[in-house]
Design an enzyme around this catalytic site. Structure first.
Site, PDB file in Angstrom:
ATOM      1  CD  GLU A   1      -3.453  -6.617   3.650  1.00 14.99           C
ATOM      2  OE1 GLU A   1      -3.488  -7.363   2.638  1.00 14.99           O
ATOM      3  OE2 GLU A   1      -2.901  -5.506   3.632  1.00 14.99           O
TER       4      GLU A   1
ATOM      5  CD  GLU B   1      -2.867  -1.374   2.261  1.00 15.13           C
ATOM      6  OE1 GLU B   1      -2.275  -1.567   3.340  1.00 15.13           O
ATOM      7  OE2 GLU B   1      -4.107  -1.367   2.164  1.00 15.13           O
TER       8      GLU B   1
HETATM    9  N1  T1G Z   1       4.307  -7.523  11.839  1.00 13.05           N
HETATM   10  C1  T1G Z   1       4.998  -7.890  12.947  1.00 13.05           C
HETATM   11  N2  T1G Z   1       5.906  -8.885  12.956  1.00 13.05           N
HETATM   12  C2  T1G Z   1       6.123  -9.513  11.801  1.00 13.05           C
HETATM   13  C3  T1G Z   1       5.433  -9.189  10.614  1.00 13.05           C
HETATM   14  C4  T1G Z   1       4.490  -8.131  10.652  1.00 13.05           C
HETATM   15  N3  T1G Z   1       3.806  -7.756   9.571  1.00 13.05           N
HETATM   16  N4  T1G Z   1       5.865 -10.013   9.629  1.00 13.05           N
HETATM   17  C5  T1G Z   1       6.774 -10.808  10.182  1.00 13.05           C
HETATM   18  N5  T1G Z   1       6.938 -10.522  11.490  1.00 13.05           N
HETATM   19  C6  T1G Z   1       7.872 -11.133  12.440  1.00 13.05           C
HETATM   20  C7  T1G Z   1       7.615 -12.613  12.661  1.00 13.05           C
HETATM   21  O1  T1G Z   1       6.651 -12.795  13.684  1.00 13.05           O
HETATM   22  C8  T1G Z   1       8.985 -13.103  13.070  1.00 13.05           C
HETATM   23  O2  T1G Z   1       9.169 -12.758  14.418  1.00 13.05           O
HETATM   24  C9  T1G Z   1       9.920 -12.237  12.245  1.00 13.05           C
HETATM   25  O3  T1G Z   1       9.160 -11.087  11.849  1.00 13.05           O
HETATM   26  C10 T1G Z   1      10.445 -12.915  10.982  1.00 13.05           C
HETATM   27  O4  T1G Z   1       9.325 -13.437  10.275  1.00 13.05           O
HETATM   28  C11 T1G Z   1      -2.296  -1.915   6.682  1.00 13.05           C
HETATM   29  C12 T1G Z   1      -3.532  -4.208   7.894  1.00 13.05           C
HETATM   30  C13 T1G Z   1       7.408 -11.139   5.717  1.00 13.05           C
HETATM   31  C14 T1G Z   1       7.253 -13.195   4.285  1.00 13.05           C
HETATM   32  O5  T1G Z   1       0.687 -10.500   6.581  1.00 13.05           O
HETATM   33  O6  T1G Z   1       4.363 -13.184   5.562  1.00 13.05           O
HETATM   34  O7  T1G Z   1      -0.366  -4.710   6.469  1.00 13.05           O
HETATM   35  O8  T1G Z   1       9.358 -15.006  15.404  1.00 13.05           O
HETATM   36  O9  T1G Z   1       9.969 -15.859  10.585  1.00 13.05           O
HETATM   37  O10 T1G Z   1      10.024 -16.590   6.866  1.00 13.05           O
HETATM   38  O11 T1G Z   1      -3.565  -3.055   5.076  1.00 13.05           O
HETATM   39  O12 T1G Z   1       6.825 -12.992   8.001  1.00 13.05           O
HETATM   40  O13 T1G Z   1      11.406 -13.720  14.848  1.00 13.05           O
HETATM   41  O14 T1G Z   1       9.917 -12.962  16.707  1.00 13.05           O
HETATM   42  O15 T1G Z   1       8.006 -15.149   9.113  1.00 13.05           O
HETATM   43  O16 T1G Z   1      11.490 -14.597   6.236  1.00 13.05           O
HETATM   44  C15 T1G Z   1       0.267  -7.836   6.223  1.00 13.05           C
HETATM   45  C16 T1G Z   1       3.257 -11.345   7.346  1.00 13.05           C
HETATM   46  C17 T1G Z   1       0.069  -7.258   7.583  1.00 13.05           C
HETATM   47  C18 T1G Z   1       3.044 -10.341   6.279  1.00 13.05           C
HETATM   48  C19 T1G Z   1       8.913 -13.049   6.187  1.00 13.05           C
HETATM   49  N6  T1G Z   1       1.526  -8.502   6.156  1.00 13.05           N
HETATM   50  N7  T1G Z   1       4.621 -11.838   7.338  1.00 13.05           N
HETATM   51  O17 T1G Z   1       8.982 -14.444   6.310  1.00 13.05           O
HETATM   52  O18 T1G Z   1      10.394 -14.652   8.435  1.00 13.05           O
HETATM   53  S1  T1G Z   1      -1.503  -6.536   7.752  1.00 13.05           S
HETATM   54  C20 T1G Z   1       1.660  -9.796   6.360  1.00 13.05           C
HETATM   55  C21 T1G Z   1       5.064 -12.748   6.465  1.00 13.05           C
HETATM   56  C22 T1G Z   1      -1.391  -5.101   6.912  1.00 13.05           C
HETATM   57  C23 T1G Z   1      -2.479  -3.166   5.911  1.00 13.05           C
HETATM   58  C24 T1G Z   1      -2.675  -4.394   6.701  1.00 13.05           C
HETATM   59  C25 T1G Z   1       6.445 -13.271   6.665  1.00 13.05           C
HETATM   60  C26 T1G Z   1       7.482 -12.653   5.707  1.00 13.05           C
HETATM   61  P1  T1G Z   1      10.016 -13.665  15.409  1.00 13.05           P
HETATM   62  P2  T1G Z   1       9.359 -14.886   9.612  1.00 13.05           P
HETATM   63  P3  T1G Z   1      10.279 -15.131   6.908  1.00 13.05           P
END
Ligand code: T1G
Ligand code: NAD
Length: 708
Positions: free
Chosen positions: A130, A110
């Site tokens: 999401e 976004e």
């Molecule tokens: N927020 C907070 N922590 C996050 C995070 C996030 N979005 N994404 C990952 N982490 C943490 C995760 O818990 C882990 O923590 C560490 O980062 C490494 O992640 C406004 C409302 C990006 C592909 O859904 O898909 O945006 O365990 O082990 O395999 O409209 O993480 O080390 O403490 O998974 O390399 C939308 C979710 C949010 C992306 C990386 N975004 N993340 O994968 O590492 S909603 C998502 C992923 C939003 C808007 C809306 C994957 C990754 P810890 P990892 P990875």
């Protein structure tokens, strides 16, 4: 501005860099930092344009999911709170180019779409994932994406949640350029090019020509809704995402954003998003094992062996081959070895036919498998997984043989689903190397791996198993060595209740339908037929001496087995099966058997509601889960949730059984269990931990937090 966002420059071009490891989530401070940078760029006449880039391994992985709990309870019912930032970026008088590597997910995409142009590294991925968290894009993703990529693509991405690679994103118009060499250099050159051409900032919100016409759009939305109802059964977010994209085609940009915010809030407030976010963090939490130091040595698994080429051995072998690990597959006889290999080959062929793998990929995987009738080649294997018939004497014999042929630090794993791992380990001279690797059927598909720690298992073997699970693309959950481990131990009372309900008056298909409609992948009685009713029958007979004879015992399952009705494999069980692949057919003969058995046992049959079916079966899971937790056989409540979602078809949007109980309220669950105990007897005695937490007004999540 702090250090979360830094502003540097390459002569007339500003570089805004986000530094919020590990994934540059938009945590508090990051949006403010970007906004401040944009403002100072616009106040500085010597700057002509800017690049927005992520430091470290990625662009921006989205909003900070950890802040959602407070967003949920905040009085301030806005979108994800990012809209003002995005307007500020888009309104910048100087062109801003997003430079994307790693992932631009959710709020990350976004932000990128609010920039005037986008350049991406060829390995980058973009997406609006999401819906996988039970929400929808909350910062105009559903409004800007159709303006860049068209309605069809936007619906697919917002409702399906799957990422799109850079070259697809380029073709779709989401990305304007693919970087050839260094991303930052390419981005700076891109901004300079724009400035040289005198291009003024291009605002995505003003691009309307891809929004399509009403007739074509309505067909797209209808098809998308039909598909979401099928593939995302019971989920509200995919439908809300479609509604939001539809709003983009009908309303002005501003009104569309308001509609998106409303829908976003509805989803955020839903139990479904609580459940799915719990599972997102849970999947990551289970890999952290308290008491095992991070620096514990992990054995590099370069070569593996599997003993037994039956149902499980074959699938396990495929899991190793799929991870690129050479694997010996040993059988007891040529006939079984040939049969096992033929099944593996058939599975690969089917995947090729369905387009999941290329022929070349399948051939490469097949070539990693070495069939064998002896232990030749075992001496340099880093791990052996035993998957022979379920019998203690046979397992002990196999482990004693492995002890002779394997190198001292090889991991010796058993796929047993019921036997005592310590007893198996005792048949070797190195019990510290022995562990349970409980795969689920079909082992090449199911993501759960229950890793069963024996009392002597070394930290090194545990750490290796956890790391290996990831390599095999499984979710490894460490459990203790009790009968049935965690998953099957809980499944027993769950299936027991399903059978009692049938005796009390529910029809077989009614029990299964109630649980399927609630979200389970399959009803418990149909699962019994699939797994083979004889398996449980044999276990019941073997452990009969351990059962408390005063407890109610299911009547019908044993009778079905006595009649040779073992389930799908014999063409009949709880249901009839006419053709392989065709669904279960309710069987009046079974219904009669149930009614007769109930009458003999003096049970007065009655009308049973779907609500009672859910409470009786799911609370049976919760009660046993609470016991397991208190006894220490699961490390955390969330571990149990992950086991159920990844191994037992429990709906992720309910968060797993323990999270579901939290959502219902432990008080309420406890009270119902006490009712059941009064009516149905001692098998419903409430677990002490459940009683305690309910009494304190606490939750399993709080229990987990207190023990971190
Ligand atoms: N927020 C907070 N922590 C996050 C995070 C996030 N979005 N994404 C990952 N982490 C943490 C995760 O818990 C882990 O923590 C560490 O980062 C490494 O992640 C406004 C409302 C990006 C592909 O859904 O898909 O945006 O365990 O082990 O395999 O409209 O993480 O080390 O403490 O998974 O390399 C939308 C979710 C949010 C992306 C990386 N975004 N993340 O994968 O590492 S909603 C998502 C992923 C939003 C808007 C809306 C994957 C990754 P810890 P990892 P990875
Ligand atoms: P299966 O009967 O399909 O396969 C067992 C295979 O082991 C047979 O092909 C047999 O020939 C072979 N075998 C027996 N002795 C051997 C020896 N000494 N050396 C080499 N091979 C030998 O059984 P399965 O369903 O694959 O179960 C295997 C193990 O996995 C059991 O411990 C079972 O409890 C466990 N398990 C099964 C499931 C399931 O759903 N089937 C799920 C999880 C765990």
């Amino acid at each position: 501005m702090g250090e979360l966002v830094s502003l540097t420059r390459q002569s007339e071009i500003a570089i805004i860099t986000i530094n919020n490891p590990p994934v540059n989530a938009l945590s508090p401070g990051v949006p403010e930092g970007i906004a401040a940078s944009v403002e100072s760029i616009n106040n500085d006449d010597s700057i002509k344009g800017a690049v927005l880039i992520g430091g470290g391994r990625t662009f921006i992985a989205g909003a900070d999911i950890k802040t959602f709990e407070s967003l949920r309870s905040s009085e301030n019912r806005r979108g994800a709170g990012l809209l003002p930032l995005l307007t500020a970026i888009e309104d910048s008088q100087k062109p801003i180019v997003a430079a994307i590597h790693g992932t631009a997910f959710g709020g990350g995409l976004e932000v990128a779409m609010a920039c005037h142009y986008r350049i991406a590294a060829p390995s980058a991925q973009v997406g609006q994932p999401e819906v996988k968290l039970g929400i929808i894009p909350g910062a105009a993703g559903t409004q800007r994406l159709p303006r860049l990529a068209g309605v069809q693509k936007a619906v697919e991405m917002c409702a399906g949640g799957n990422p799109v690679g850079a070259s697809d994103a380029f073709k779709a118009g989401i990305v304007d350029k693919l970087a050839e060499g260094d991303l930052l250099e390419g981005a700076v050159a891109f901004v300079r090019e724009l400035i040289a051409k005198g291009e003024s900032p291009r605002r995505t919100r003003d691009l309307n020509d891809k929004l399509g016409d009403a007739a074509a759009n309505s067909a797209i939305f209808e098809a998308a809704r039909a598909s979401a109802r099928k593939t995302a059964r019971g989920l509200i977010a995919p439908l809300a995402a479609i509604d939001a994209v539809e709003a983009a085609t009908r309303l002005s940009f501003e009104e569309g954003c308001r509609r998106e915010t409303e829908l976003f809030q509805q989803c955020l407030q839903s139990d479904q998003s609580r459940g799915l976010i719990h599972i997102f963090f849970g999947e990551r939490a289970v890999s952290k094992i308290p008491g095992i130091a991070k620096e514990t040595r992990v054995i590099d698994i370069k070569k593996a062996a599997v003993v037994g080429a039956g149902t499980m051995g074959g699938g396990i072998t495929m899991s190793y081959a799929n991870a690129g690990i050479p694997v010996i597959l040993k059988e007891a006889s040529q006939e079984f070895l040939d049969r096992g290999l033929a099944t593996i080959k058939k599975n690969y062929d089917t995947s090729v036919k369905r387009g999941r793998f290329t022929r070349e990929y399948a051939d490469q995987r097949m070539a990693l498998i070495t069939p064998s009738l002896t232990y030749d080649g075992f001496s340099d294997c880093d791990i052996v997984v035993e998957a022979v018939f379920e019998g203690m004497e046979l397992k002990k014999q196999v482990f004693a043989e492995l002890d002779k042929v394997c190198k001292p630090d090889a991991v010796l794993a058993s796929n047993t689903s019921t036997l005592n791992v310590d007893e198996i380990a005792a048949s070797t001279s190195r019990p510290k190397q022995v562990i349970g690797h409980h795969f689920f059927s079909p082992a090449n598909v199911m993501r759960l791996l229950e890793i069963v720690r024996g009392k002597a298992t070394s930290d090194e073997v545990i750490a290796t198993s956890m790391a290996l699970a990831k390599k095999l693309k499984k979710v490894g959950v460490l459990v203790g060595n009790c009968r049935g481990f965690v998953g099957n131990r809980m499944f027993a009372p769950y299936q027991r209740e399903a059978q009692f309900l049938v005796e009390e008056g529910a029809r077989v298909e009614q029990v299964d339908a109630a649980l399927y409609d609630w979200g389970m992948a399959m009803g418990p009685l149909a699962v019994g037929d699939l797994a083979g009713l004889d398996v449980g029958w044999r276990i019941r007979k073997e452990y009969k001496h351990l059962e408390d004879p005063s407890l109610r015992y299911p009547l019908v399952a044993d009778r079905l087995c006595e009649q040779g009705r073992y389930g799908q494999k014999t063409g009949s069980g709880w249901y009839r099966y006419e053709d392989r692949g065709k669904g279960p057919i309710p069987d009046p003969g079974v219904q009669k058997l149930i009614e007769e058995s109930a009458e003999e046992a003096g049970i007065t049959r009655r009308e049973i509601t779907p609500d009672e079916i859910i409470e009786r079966t799911i609370y049976a899971l919760v009660n046993e889960g609470a016991r397991i937790l208190e006894e220490g056989f699961a490390l955390r409540a969330v571990d149990i949730d992950i086991i159920y979602v990844y191994g037992y078809g429990f709906p992720a949007h309910r968060g797993g059984p323990m999270c579901y109980a939290d959502i219902v309220g432990l008080n309420k669950v406890y009270d119902r269990i006490c009712d059941f105990e009064r009516v149905h007897g001692a098998q419903w005695a409430p677990a002490p931990l459940l009683k305690k937490l309910a009494g304190e007004g606490s939750t399993f999540a709080e229990y987990d937090r207190a023990r971190q």
